[in-house]
Design a protein around this motif. Structure first.
Motif, PDB file in Angstrom:
ATOM      1  N   THR A  93      -9.293  -7.148 -11.132  1.00 49.86           N
ATOM      2  CA  THR A  93      -9.212  -7.072  -9.502  1.00 49.86           C
ATOM      3  C   THR A  93      -9.449  -8.326  -8.770  1.00 49.86           C
ATOM      4  O   THR A  93     -10.037  -9.245  -8.993  1.00 49.86           O
ATOM      5  N   VAL A 143      -5.282   7.685  -0.990  1.00 51.50           N
ATOM      6  CA  VAL A 143      -6.261   6.764  -1.240  1.00 51.50           C
ATOM      7  C   VAL A 143      -5.482   5.280  -1.392  1.00 51.50           C
ATOM      8  O   VAL A 143      -4.111   5.327  -1.474  1.00 51.50           O
ATOM      9  N   GLY A 144      -6.194   4.433  -1.247  1.00 52.81           N
ATOM     10  CA  GLY A 144      -5.771   2.930  -1.624  1.00 52.81           C
ATOM     11  C   GLY A 144      -5.798   2.188   0.054  1.00 52.81           C
ATOM     12  O   GLY A 144      -6.005   0.940  -0.077  1.00 52.81           O
ATOM     13  N   GLU A 145      -5.442   2.728   0.963  1.00 49.25           N
ATOM     14  CA  GLU A 145      -5.432   2.089   2.388  1.00 49.25           C
ATOM     15  C   GLU A 145      -5.830   2.934   3.368  1.00 49.25           C
ATOM     16  O   GLU A 145      -5.628   4.211   3.236  1.00 49.25           O
ATOM     17  N   PRO A 146      -5.872   2.327   4.645  1.00 52.11           N
ATOM     18  CA  PRO A 146      -6.198   3.408   5.822  1.00 52.11           C
ATOM     19  C   PRO A 146      -4.822   4.122   5.966  1.00 52.11           C
ATOM     20  O   PRO A 146      -3.745   3.646   5.814  1.00 52.11           O
ATOM     21  N   GLN A 167     -13.094   1.687  -4.088  1.00 52.19           N
ATOM     22  CA  GLN A 167     -12.689   0.402  -4.632  1.00 52.19           C
ATOM     23  C   GLN A 167     -12.768   0.330  -6.084  1.00 52.19           C
ATOM     24  O   GLN A 167     -13.734   1.173  -6.626  1.00 52.19           O
ATOM     25  N   THR A 168     -12.167  -0.446  -6.960  1.00 52.34           N
ATOM     26  CA  THR A 168     -12.358  -0.893  -8.067  1.00 52.34           C
ATOM     27  C   THR A 168     -13.855  -0.904  -8.592  1.00 52.34           C
ATOM     28  O   THR A 168     -14.217  -0.308  -9.450  1.00 52.34           O
ATOM     29  N   LEU A 196     -12.187   3.878   8.500  1.00 50.02           N
ATOM     30  CA  LEU A 196     -12.214   2.811   7.628  1.00 50.02           C
ATOM     31  C   LEU A 196     -10.932   1.905   8.467  1.00 50.02           C
ATOM     32  O   LEU A 196     -10.311   2.368   8.889  1.00 50.02           O
ATOM     33  N   ASN A 227      -3.506  -5.907   1.108  1.00 53.38           N
ATOM     34  CA  ASN A 227      -3.452  -4.601   0.578  1.00 53.38           C
ATOM     35  C   ASN A 227      -1.931  -4.240   0.882  1.00 53.38           C
ATOM     36  O   ASN A 227      -1.602  -3.723   1.896  1.00 53.38           O
ATOM     37  N   ARG A 271      -3.941  -4.115  -4.165  1.00 45.33           N
ATOM     38  CA  ARG A 271      -4.835  -5.160  -3.773  1.00 45.33           C
ATOM     39  C   ARG A 271      -4.515  -6.566  -4.357  1.00 45.33           C
ATOM     40  O   ARG A 271      -4.289  -6.751  -5.629  1.00 45.33           O
TER      41      ARG A 271
HETATM   42  C1  WTA Z   1      -8.756  -0.005   0.543  1.00 42.74           C
HETATM   43  C2  WTA Z   1      -8.611   1.282  -4.730  1.00 42.74           C
HETATM   44  C3  WTA Z   1      -8.901   2.864   3.766  1.00 42.74           C
HETATM   45  C4  WTA Z   1     -10.137  -0.675   0.993  1.00 42.74           C
HETATM   46  C5  WTA Z   1      -9.304   2.713  -4.989  1.00 42.74           C
HETATM   47  C6  WTA Z   1     -10.594  -1.149  -0.416  1.00 42.74           C
HETATM   48  C7  WTA Z   1      -8.905   2.261   1.776  1.00 42.74           C
HETATM   49  C8  WTA Z   1      -9.535  -1.262  -1.302  1.00 42.74           C
HETATM   50  C9  WTA Z   1      -8.862   3.819   1.185  1.00 42.74           C
HETATM   51  C10 WTA Z   1      -9.819  -1.100  -2.612  1.00 42.74           C
HETATM   52  C11 WTA Z   1      -8.878   4.625   2.145  1.00 42.74           C
HETATM   53  C12 WTA Z   1      -9.032   2.030  -0.531  1.00 42.74           C
HETATM   54  N1  WTA Z   1      -8.966   4.373   3.504  1.00 42.74           N
HETATM   55  N2  WTA Z   1      -8.806   1.808   3.075  1.00 42.74           N
HETATM   56  N3  WTA Z   1      -9.161   5.876   2.038  1.00 42.74           N
HETATM   57  N4  WTA Z   1      -8.923   3.499  -0.211  1.00 42.74           N
HETATM   58  N5  WTA Z   1      -8.940   1.416   0.658  1.00 42.74           N
HETATM   59  O1  WTA Z   1     -10.007  -1.781  -5.404  1.00 42.74           O
HETATM   60  O2  WTA Z   1      -9.772  -1.912   1.760  1.00 42.74           O
HETATM   61  O3  WTA Z   1      -7.408  -1.145  -5.466  1.00 42.74           O
HETATM   62  O4  WTA Z   1     -11.697  -2.009  -0.055  1.00 42.74           O
HETATM   63  O5  WTA Z   1      -9.333   0.604  -5.231  1.00 42.74           O
HETATM   64  O6  WTA Z   1      -8.407  -0.473  -0.772  1.00 42.74           O
HETATM   65  O7  WTA Z   1      -8.849  -1.323  -3.408  1.00 42.74           O
HETATM   66  P1  WTA Z   1      -8.950  -1.200  -4.965  1.00 42.74           P
END
Ligand code: WTA
Length: 657
Positions: free
Chosen positions: A273, A395-398, A424-425, A523, A532, A537
């Motif tokens: 990651t 999941v993944g971003e706001p 997060q990962t 968040l 993102n 990511r």
């Molecule tokens: C963002 C993905 C807001 C965050 C599972 C985090 C989120 C990064 C949310 C991790 C959410 C993930 N609301 N932001 N529900 N879920 N993020 O490692 O910035 O690919 O640090 O894991 O995604 O991304 P990763």
């Protein structure tokens, strides 16, 4: 997040209490339930997690000690001395129960066909393939890189690795040959599993050709097992490449492979990651804690019940797929639907068609997909029967409140709870989330910490932020699914520097957040140099290093900017070497170059040629200014007096895209 974005969220006051019928049947039925479980989990974490571990996983041998940890070192160990196997927990333990005849995987193909594997069938395939891995010399602790599209063989390969104690490292099929090469080299994989080609949205992805290119520089890879997904004439390297189907045909269907007794802290997988600096790092997860955490978060957050069909739209190449397509659902005996294609092929109704066709109950996707589909109009949703759906997730971003409302209104028919799950990962599983039977939802808020998770929001100086005051999201106590290290750094120096130094003794997430007057979390996105893009990511440093590896580029700076569909877009500033002139052709070449080095997910959205970059006198690029220009927030660029050459700012403003 922009000031306007924050204002919108601060003004967001809508609330959605859990539907009564939902709460009645839920695992966690009320705030009172949640609060008492949460209280117990933080007052007696060892008691809580050992009770959960006993109840939810099958162990060959019980642990001697529940937890040993230091966030100073850092070192985290859960269930020491305990022995178990992840594949056993996802398969064997169901084989003597009625679950054996239940679908483990429903595979929806890009073309619209589908195939189903029952638990018993998956068990056979995994055993067979585990024996094949062994035959080719793969042993406990060896690394196996998997570069496959979203096909059932991917799940079989993962579980087969887990069965024999090999550490899998899955590389997303959208990554380039070079990105694959770096990841194979970093973990010194012995074997690669790939496919001739992947199929996505009616187009082919040349996985084997990429793999061949990568392997020129990976002498450690002894064998390549190739799944035939399509039917092209591809090159097979004698003595190295083997067809999956030929190997499988040569083995007896009931070919049992004894699962390896893994220590709870033995590695289960590596997943690369992006961070703020340098190349992607191989996040290491271990067996006991990760399995327990994905098992329990899946059950409680998605409120899983035996009859549910769960559809997570992620690719297994990302952590979401690892945890909530494979390990979480399968260790619960759930039916997990995996989808090979893309949300817009053959049309933007595809997700809802799949939900209708397979009578999906739980649907989990990314805000970027919702925003993209929202743009196509709700008629793509309303033409399907979505009455089987019970719960939605993101999941993944706001998620912006507008997308949340659309999802709730058209997909959820104004009734279904939405779990906005933050993780997060590195966290292995979900940390901050609504529990859908208990919590009152607010569009844009991820509600509360999962039991056992102890977050705090800190200001720059390390003191806790007050209500609604933003700050850095930090976690104070260990949870079972957390990162144990990064591959190739046994002393954990990298982990210490990246996650445990900003606020010593605490896990630093890299995200900004605030807590509102009710105690709910909001968040606000990354506060470091991670961007993102459509929930993917990416480190700005990676894109910069890809750009400067081109002969025409002298310097590059990359920032994110708000993008309506993707959440963030990639804005690139490039200065050219002597002898090169800016042109549209060169722009295309440089964009293509980034795609070649990293993969299509890193495609710059905007590329601006600049005569110079804004730097301080000590030579540090002032990204703050570049971010503002990219965003179009140019009226107040803040203090530019510390720049070595303030005139570059005017040039940048002139060339803004
Ligand atoms: C963002 C993905 C807001 C965050 C599972 C985090 C989120 C990064 C949310 C991790 C959410 C993930 N609301 N932001 N529900 N879920 N993020 O490692 O910035 O690919 O640090 O894991 O995604 O991304 P990763």
């Amino acid at each position: 997040m922009s000031k306007e974005g924050i204002d919108v969220l601060l003004a967001e006051k809508r609330t959605f209490p859990p539907p009564k019928e939902f709460s009645e049947k839920a695992h966690i039925k009320s705030m009172k339930d949640y609060e008492s479980i949460y209280k117990r989990s933080v007052e007696d974490p060892e008691g809580f997690w050992s009770e959960m571990a006993e109840k939810n996983l099958t162990w060959f041998k019980k642990w001697d000690k529940v937890l040993e940890w230091s966030f100073e070192k850092p070192e985290i160990k859960w269930f020491m001395g305990g022995k178990l196997n992840a594949s056993y927990n996802c398969l064997d333990r169901f084989i003597k129960t009625p679950i054996r005849n239940k679908a483990a995987i429903i595979w929806e193909m890009d073309s619209g066909g589908y195939r189903t594997y029952t638990y018993q069938q998956l068990y056979y395939e995994v055993n067979r393939f585990a024996n094949i891995l062994k035959k080719h010399g793969v042993k406990k602790g060896d690394r196996v890189t998997i570069y496959l599209p979203m096909i059932p063989e991917l799940v079989i390969a993962m579980l087969a690795c887990a069965r024999i104690g090999a550490i899998h490292s899955i590389v997303f099929g959208g990554f380039s040959a070079q990105a694959l090469r770096d990841r194979i080299q970093d973990c010194q994989a012995k074997l690669l599993i790939t496919a001739d080609r992947g199929v996505r949205g009616g187009r082919f992805v040349p996985l084997k050709a990429n793999a061949d290119e990568a392997l020129h520089e990976c002498p450690n890879v002894e064998k390549v097992i190739v799944v035939k997904r399509t039917d092209p004439a591809i090159d097979m390297e004698p003595n190295r490449d083997i067809w999956w189907h030929e190997e499988m045909a040569a083995h007896d269907i009931a070919n049992y492979c004894e699962p390896e007794w893994m220590d709870a802290e033995d590695p289960l997988f590596i997943l690369y990651t992006s961070g703020s600096t340098g190349k992607p790092k191989g996040v290491l997860h271990t067996t006991g804690g990760y399995m327990l955490f994905t098992n329990l978060t899946f059950k409680w957050i998605f409120d899983y019940h035996d009859e549910d069909i769960h559809f997570c739209t992620a690719d297994i190449g990302w952590v979401t797929g690892h945890s909530y397509i494979v390990y979480g659902p399968l260790s619960n005996g759930a039916t997990s639907l995996m989808f090979e294609g893309v949300p817009t092929y053959p049309n933007p109704g595809r997700f809802w068609e799949i939900c209708d066709k397979h009578r999906v109950n739980i649907f989990y996707t990314a805000p970027t997909a919702i925003r993209a589909l929202m743009r196509e109009g709700e008629s793509w949703v309303t033409r399907y029967d979505l009455s089987s759906l019970r719960l939605l997730g993101t999941v993944g971003e706001p998620i912006n409140p507008e997308a949340w409302m659309w999802y709730h209104t058209y997909v959820g028919k104004g009734k279904l709870p939405i779990v906005d799950t933050w993780w997060q990962t590195e966290t292995g599983g979900i940390l901050i989330t609504p529990l859908p039977g208990a919590m009152t939802l607010k569009p844009g808020s991820a509600n509360r910490p999962f039991p056992g998770v102890v977050p705090v929001i800190l200001k720059e100086n390390g003191s806790p932020a007050s209500v609604n005051e933003g700050g850095y999201l930090v976690i104070e106590k260990p949870w079972p699914g957390m990162i144990r290290g990064t591959y190739g750094d046994p002393e954990n120096k990298r982990v210490k520097e990246v996650y445990f130094s900003r606020f010593p003794g605490k896990y630093f997430t890299g995200d900004g957040a605030r807590i509102d007057e009710d105690g709910d979390y909001w968040l606000m996105g990354r506060i470091d140099d991670v961007i993102n893009i459509s929930g993917h990511r990416l480190g700005t440093a990676e894109v910069e290093s890809a750009l400067v590896s081109h002969e025409a580029v002298a310097e590059a700076a990359v920032v994110g900017y708000p993008h309506e569909i993707k959440g963030e877009g990639i804005y690139v500033y490039v200065t050219l070497k002597e002898g090169y002139q800016p042109s549209d052709d060169l722009k295309k070449i440089l964009v293509g170059h980034v795609r070649t080095v990293i993969g299509p997910i890193a495609t710059p959205d905007k590329l601006q040629f600049a005569p110079g970059l804004p730097k301080t006198r000590s030579g540090k690029i002032m990204r703050r200014i570049l971010r503002k220009i990219a965003k179009g927030d140019v009226d107040d660029l803040g203090d530019v007096s510390t720049l070595a050459d303030p005139s570059v700012v005017d040039e940048l403003l002139k060339g803004r895209l």
